[in-house]
Motif scaffolding. Structure first.
Motif, short mmCIF file in Angstrom:
data_model
loop_
_atom_site.label_atom_id
_atom_site.label_comp_id
_atom_site.label_asym_id
_atom_site.label_seq_id
_atom_site.Cartn_x
_atom_site.Cartn_y
_atom_site.Cartn_z
N LEU A 139 -14.10 8.40 10.44
CA LEU A 139 -12.70 8.00 10.34
C LEU A 139 -12.05 8.68 9.14
CD1 LEU A 139 -10.17 6.21 10.79
CD2 LEU A 139 -11.36 4.40 9.51
N LYS A 140 -10.93 9.36 9.40
CA LYS A 140 -10.11 9.93 8.34
C LYS A 140 -8.75 9.23 8.38
CE LYS A 140 -8.24 12.86 5.35
NZ LYS A 140 -8.62 12.90 3.91
N SER A 141 -8.40 8.49 7.33
CA SER A 141 -7.11 7.81 7.29
C SER A 141 -6.18 8.52 6.31
CB SER A 141 -7.27 6.34 6.92
OG SER A 141 -7.90 6.20 5.66
N PHE A 142 -4.88 8.47 6.59
CA PHE A 142 -3.89 9.16 5.77
C PHE A 142 -2.93 8.21 5.06
CE2 PHE A 142 -5.18 12.22 9.01
CZ PHE A 142 -5.40 13.36 8.26
N GLY A 143 -3.12 6.92 5.24
CA GLY A 143 -2.18 5.98 4.62
C GLY A 143 -2.81 4.66 4.29
N PRO A 144 -2.03 3.73 3.77
CA PRO A 144 -2.54 2.41 3.38
C PRO A 144 -2.87 1.54 4.59
CG PRO A 144 -0.17 2.46 3.13
CD PRO A 144 -0.59 3.86 3.48
N LYS A 145 -3.63 0.49 4.36
CA LYS A 145 -3.93 -0.47 5.42
C LYS A 145 -2.67 -1.26 5.79
CE LYS A 145 -8.40 0.40 5.45
NZ LYS A 145 -9.08 1.05 6.58
N ARG A 146 -2.68 -1.81 6.98
CA ARG A 146 -1.51 -2.49 7.53
C ARG A 146 -1.04 -3.66 6.65
NH1 ARG A 146 -1.44 -6.38 12.84
NH2 ARG A 146 0.82 -6.61 13.04
N GLN A 147 -1.97 -4.44 6.12
CA GLN A 147 -1.57 -5.62 5.36
C GLN A 147 -0.72 -5.26 4.15
OE1 GLN A 147 -2.03 -8.85 6.47
NE2 GLN A 147 -0.50 -9.21 4.86
N ILE A 148 -1.02 -4.14 3.54
CA ILE A 148 -0.21 -3.69 2.41
C ILE A 148 1.23 -3.44 2.84
CG2 ILE A 148 0.10 -1.78 0.76
CD1 ILE A 148 -2.96 -1.53 0.68
N LEU A 149 1.39 -2.85 4.03
CA LEU A 149 2.73 -2.57 4.56
C LEU A 149 3.47 -3.86 4.91
CD1 LEU A 149 1.74 0.39 6.91
CD2 LEU A 149 2.88 0.57 4.69
N ILE A 150 2.74 -4.82 5.50
CA ILE A 150 3.35 -6.11 5.85
C ILE A 150 3.85 -6.82 4.60
CG2 ILE A 150 2.86 -8.41 6.75
CD1 ILE A 150 0.99 -7.09 8.78
N ASP A 151 3.04 -6.82 3.55
CA ASP A 151 3.44 -7.47 2.30
C ASP A 151 4.68 -6.79 1.72
OD1 ASP A 151 1.27 -9.13 2.59
OD2 ASP A 151 0.00 -8.04 1.17
N LEU A 152 4.73 -5.46 1.83
CA LEU A 152 5.86 -4.72 1.28
C LEU A 152 7.15 -5.01 2.04
CD1 LEU A 152 7.06 -2.54 -0.57
CD2 LEU A 152 6.27 -0.84 1.10
N ILE A 153 7.10 -4.94 3.36
CA ILE A 153 8.33 -5.08 4.15
C ILE A 153 8.85 -6.51 4.14
CG2 ILE A 153 7.32 -5.61 6.41
CD1 ILE A 153 10.17 -3.10 5.66
N SER A 154 7.98 -7.48 3.87
CA SER A 154 8.42 -8.88 3.84
C SER A 154 9.47 -9.10 2.75
CB SER A 154 7.23 -9.81 3.63
OG SER A 154 6.65 -9.60 2.35
N GLU A 155 9.45 -8.27 1.73
CA GLU A 155 10.41 -8.40 0.64
C GLU A 155 11.84 -8.06 1.08
OE1 GLU A 155 9.07 -5.99 -2.58
OE2 GLU A 155 6.99 -6.70 -2.44
N TYR A 156 11.97 -7.36 2.21
CA TYR A 156 13.28 -6.88 2.64
C TYR A 156 13.87 -7.70 3.79
CZ TYR A 156 12.17 -2.75 -0.13
OH TYR A 156 11.86 -1.90 -1.17
N LYS A 157 13.17 -8.73 4.22
CA LYS A 157 13.62 -9.48 5.40
C LYS A 157 14.92 -10.25 5.18
CE LYS A 157 9.20 -9.90 7.77
NZ LYS A 157 8.13 -10.78 8.26
N THR A 158 15.23 -10.56 3.95
CA THR A 158 16.49 -11.27 3.68
C THR A 158 17.68 -10.31 3.60
OG1 THR A 158 16.07 -11.16 1.30
CG2 THR A 158 15.35 -13.15 2.48
#
Length: 273
Positions: free
Chosen positions: A93-112
């Motif tokens: 496995l070669k990954s090029f980005g962060p794991k999904r949970q990191i992205l979920i935590d980040l985008i949750s800040e913008y939901k308001t």
């Protein structure tokens, strides 16, 4: 004649946009196997989704998931391995980005501040309604590892504002056929294609010719970097433009029918058929 590598999108390309059938392309797909030409699936789909589809196709080649976020290479192929790759059972496995949970935590800040709904907020039935997938396949689509799809419900101006806010954090928003995909800035179908092509060149000890097939805006990067770019005609939207590539092919047929036509054409031009 150099070795040919085929990189293919799935939804709307190898798979019919409405029915998800690959039957019209099956004969051409088998021809690639006959001539030992790798066909690398390069898709927004997840590892879980591809496990089932690859079984149906008897697909033995590498595959690229979640819009270029990661490459899975079957170990039996013997392609070169380096320290950046992880052991993933039968695959490297070669990954090029962060794991999904990191992205979920980040985008949750913008939901308001913005109107959108992401996969983590949805039930399987929501995915069924949005995509036409069966409930079982919708469950597979929700098993994401590196990206978070979103249904954007705000303006295009708001979308561009959010893109600009995320860029300094190493995250991008990429438009797909049905969703906006949140992912690492280095996740890209083209980058994954070029990385894997270099692996094959090292393995073969000779240059390769890359052929890329896709129907959507999220395929344009991959198409622009391929030696043979093929735009698959879609029944639901106009063909995407591939900048500075006046040599791009546009198929007459839609979806898998167009895919088969393009593969046959390439095999003839390469002197294989």
């Amino acid at each position: 004649m150099t070795r040919l590598l085929v990189f293919s999108d799935l939804d709307g390309t190898l798979l019919d946009h409405h029915t998800y059938s690959f039957q019209p392309a099956l004969q051409a797909f088998q021809a690639l196997k006959t001539f030992t030409i790798p066909c690398i699936l390069n898709t927004s789909k997840t590892y879980a989704e591809l496990t089932q589809l690859r079984n149906e196709l008897n697909h033995q080649d590498p595959f690229i998931v979640e819009n270029g976020a990661a490459v899975y290479i079957p170990k039996h192929l013997g392609l070169p391995v380096d320290a950046s790759m992880e052991d993933h059972g039968d695959y490297w496995l070669k990954s090029f980005g962060p794991k999904r949970q990191i992205l979920i935590d980040l985008i949750s800040e913008y939901k308001t501040h913005y109107r959108f709904q992401s996969f983590c907020d949805m039930q399987a039935q929501n995915i069924v309604d949005l995509t036409g997938l069966s409930e079982a396949n919708a469950q597979l689509a929700m098993q994401r590892e590196f990206t978070e799809p979103m249904v954007w419900q705000d303006s295009n101006i708001a979308l561009n504002t959010l893109k600009q806010a995320l860029e300094p954090q190493g995250v991008q928003l990429q438009k797909g056929g049905r969703f906006i995909h949140l992912m690492g800035s280095d996740c890209d179908k083209a980058r994954a294609m070029l990385w894997l092509s270099a692996r094959y060149e090292t393995h073969f000890q000779e240059a390769v010719t890359t052929m890329a097939l896709g129907d959507g805006d999220n395929d344009v990067g991959m198409l622009s970097k391929a030696d043979i770019p093929v735009v698959i005609r879609s029944p639901v939207h106009a063909p995407p433009e591939v900048p500075y590539r006046h040599d791009a092919w546009l198929t007459d047929g839609y979806g898998p029918e167009g895919w088969a036509q393009a593969i046959d054409k390439a095999l003839i031009k390469q002197g294989i058929l």
